[in-house]
Motif scaffolding. Structure first.
Motif, PDB file in Angstrom:
ATOM      1  N   UNK A   1      -9.764  58.932  28.208  1.00 20.94           N
ATOM      2  CA  UNK A   1     -10.414  57.869  27.441  1.00 20.94           C
ATOM      3  C   UNK A   1      -9.375  56.994  26.757  1.00 20.94           C
ATOM      4  N   UNK A   2      -9.834  56.181  25.839  1.00 23.92           N
ATOM      5  CA  UNK A   2      -8.920  55.315  25.113  1.00 23.92           C
ATOM      6  C   UNK A   2      -9.606  54.027  24.702  1.00 23.92           C
ATOM      7  N   UNK A   3      -8.893  53.178  23.950  1.00 24.03           N
ATOM      8  CA  UNK A   3      -9.494  51.936  23.474  1.00 24.03           C
ATOM      9  C   UNK A   3      -9.752  50.954  24.615  1.00 24.03           C
ATOM     10  N   UNK A   4     -10.878  50.257  24.516  1.00 23.19           N
ATOM     11  CA  UNK A   4     -11.284  49.295  25.537  1.00 23.19           C
ATOM     12  C   UNK A   4     -10.731  47.913  25.233  1.00 23.19           C
ATOM     13  N   UNK A   5     -10.885  47.462  23.994  1.00 19.44           N
ATOM     14  CA  UNK A   5     -10.522  46.088  23.657  1.00 19.44           C
ATOM     15  C   UNK A   5      -9.436  45.989  22.623  1.00 19.44           C
ATOM     16  N   UNK A   6      -8.756  44.851  22.650  1.00 19.62           N
ATOM     17  CA  UNK A   6      -7.730  44.526  21.663  1.00 19.62           C
ATOM     18  C   UNK A   6      -7.834  43.034  21.350  1.00 19.62           C
ATOM     19  N   UNK A   7      -8.909  42.649  20.641  1.00 15.66           N
ATOM     20  CA  UNK A   7      -9.051  41.228  20.323  1.00 15.66           C
ATOM     21  C   UNK A   7      -7.999  40.797  19.309  1.00 15.66           C
ATOM     22  N   UNK A   8      -7.540  39.574  19.424  1.00 17.72           N
ATOM     23  CA  UNK A   8      -6.674  39.011  18.395  1.00 17.72           C
ATOM     24  C   UNK A   8      -7.252  37.662  17.957  1.00 17.72           C
TER      25      UNK A   8
ATOM     26  N   UNK B   1      -8.683  34.466  12.191  1.00 19.39           N
ATOM     27  CA  UNK B   1      -9.559  34.802  11.070  1.00 19.39           C
ATOM     28  C   UNK B   1     -10.705  33.799  10.890  1.00 19.39           C
ATOM     29  N   UNK B   2     -10.468  32.533  11.119  1.00 16.39           N
ATOM     30  CA  UNK B   2     -11.493  31.502  10.912  1.00 16.39           C
ATOM     31  C   UNK B   2     -12.583  31.520  11.986  1.00 16.39           C
ATOM     32  N   UNK B   3     -12.333  32.182  13.095  1.00 16.09           N
ATOM     33  CA  UNK B   3     -13.308  32.238  14.187  1.00 16.09           C
ATOM     34  C   UNK B   3     -14.286  33.381  13.912  1.00 16.09           C
ATOM     35  N   UNK B   4     -15.597  33.104  13.871  1.00 21.54           N
ATOM     36  CA  UNK B   4     -16.545  34.151  13.488  1.00 21.54           C
ATOM     37  C   UNK B   4     -16.725  35.275  14.511  1.00 21.54           C
ATOM     38  N   UNK B   5     -16.440  35.034  15.784  1.00 21.79           N
ATOM     39  CA  UNK B   5     -16.642  36.055  16.809  1.00 21.79           C
ATOM     40  C   UNK B   5     -15.456  36.080  17.767  1.00 21.79           C
ATOM     41  N   UNK B   6     -15.226  37.223  18.364  1.00 20.59           N
ATOM     42  CA  UNK B   6     -14.168  37.391  19.363  1.00 20.59           C
ATOM     43  C   UNK B   6     -14.733  38.036  20.596  1.00 20.59           C
ATOM     44  N   UNK B   7     -14.566  39.354  20.729  1.00 18.67           N
ATOM     45  CA  UNK B   7     -15.171  40.099  21.818  1.00 18.67           C
ATOM     46  C   UNK B   7     -16.552  40.549  21.383  1.00 18.67           C
ATOM     47  N   UNK B   8     -17.571  40.164  22.145  1.00 25.71           N
ATOM     48  CA  UNK B   8     -18.950  40.513  21.809  1.00 25.71           C
ATOM     49  C   UNK B   8     -19.541  41.270  22.995  1.00 25.71           C
ATOM     50  N   UNK B   9     -20.078  42.466  22.736  1.00 19.93           N
ATOM     51  CA  UNK B   9     -20.684  43.284  23.776  1.00 19.93           C
ATOM     52  C   UNK B   9     -22.169  43.414  23.485  1.00 19.93           C
TER      53      UNK B   9
END
Length: 188
Positions: A159-166, A169-177
């Motif tokens: 297993x392990x982490x799926x996402x690494x969004x960067x 800060x001003x953007x309200x959303x990044x990776x959305x599932x």
């Protein structure tokens, strides 16, 4: 609209900034019938350059449908054919897909990679009814990237982490599932 005949195509593809309003679709709805595979991680530019081993999209208003995209770096691979030059399984961080455009849609695609499968650098990207394979932070970037009814598959047995969004800060959303399935995930 570009309709791709069934087959395995061993090359990389780029839709440059001037290639807006393009649809690339497999001839059938079986995403396994059309496969774009680029296994040459050794020939990709250095990591500090915008890279994609298989598909790079810099354009806006692009749809990719009913296709498999694969960089096969999760398999042992030797670019020279000599065993001593074999790349170990899960070795390398070449993106299967890299995007910088707005309104990019992936529908019914299978995206296979090892580490760094999808790099949504910036822009807006939507994945629907798709399956994404990878190992260790394999979905990342600053873009607003929506994964809707997708299957996100961690290929490491541990297993392990799926996402690494960067996301900035001003953007309200990044990776959305949304309504996604995470088989083999250790933590949800």
């Amino acid at each position: 609209k570009l309709v791709v005949k069934p087959g395995i195509y061993r090359d990389s593809a780029t839709l440059a900034q001037i290639r807006n309003y393009v649809t690339v679709t497999g001839e059938t709805t079986n995403r396994g019938d059309v496969q774009l595979i680029y296994p040459y991680a050794y020939f990709a530019p250095p990591a500090n350059v915008f890279t994609a081993g298989t598909l790079r999209i810099e354009s806006d208003d692009v749809t990719v449908r009913d296709i498999t995209l694969d960089n096969i770096i999760y398999y042992p691979y030797s670019p020279t054919g000599r065993p001593e030059d074999t790349n170990a399984a899960l070795n390398g961080a070449t993106n299967t897909i890299a995007t910088t455009g707005d309104r990019i849609v992936f529908d019914n695609v299978l995206v296979k990679g090892g580490q760094d499968t999808i790099y949504n650098i910036f822009g807006i990207v939507y994945f629907h009814n798709s399956e994404i394979w990878g190992s260790v932070d394999f979905i990342y970037g600053k873009a607003l990237a929506v994964y809707d009814q997708c299957r996100i598959v961690e290929i490491r047995s541990t297993g392990g982490p799926v996402g690494a969004p960067n996301t900035v800060k001003a953007q309200p959303h990044g990776l959305v599932f949304l309504d996604c399935d995470f088989p083999r995930a250790l933590v949800a």
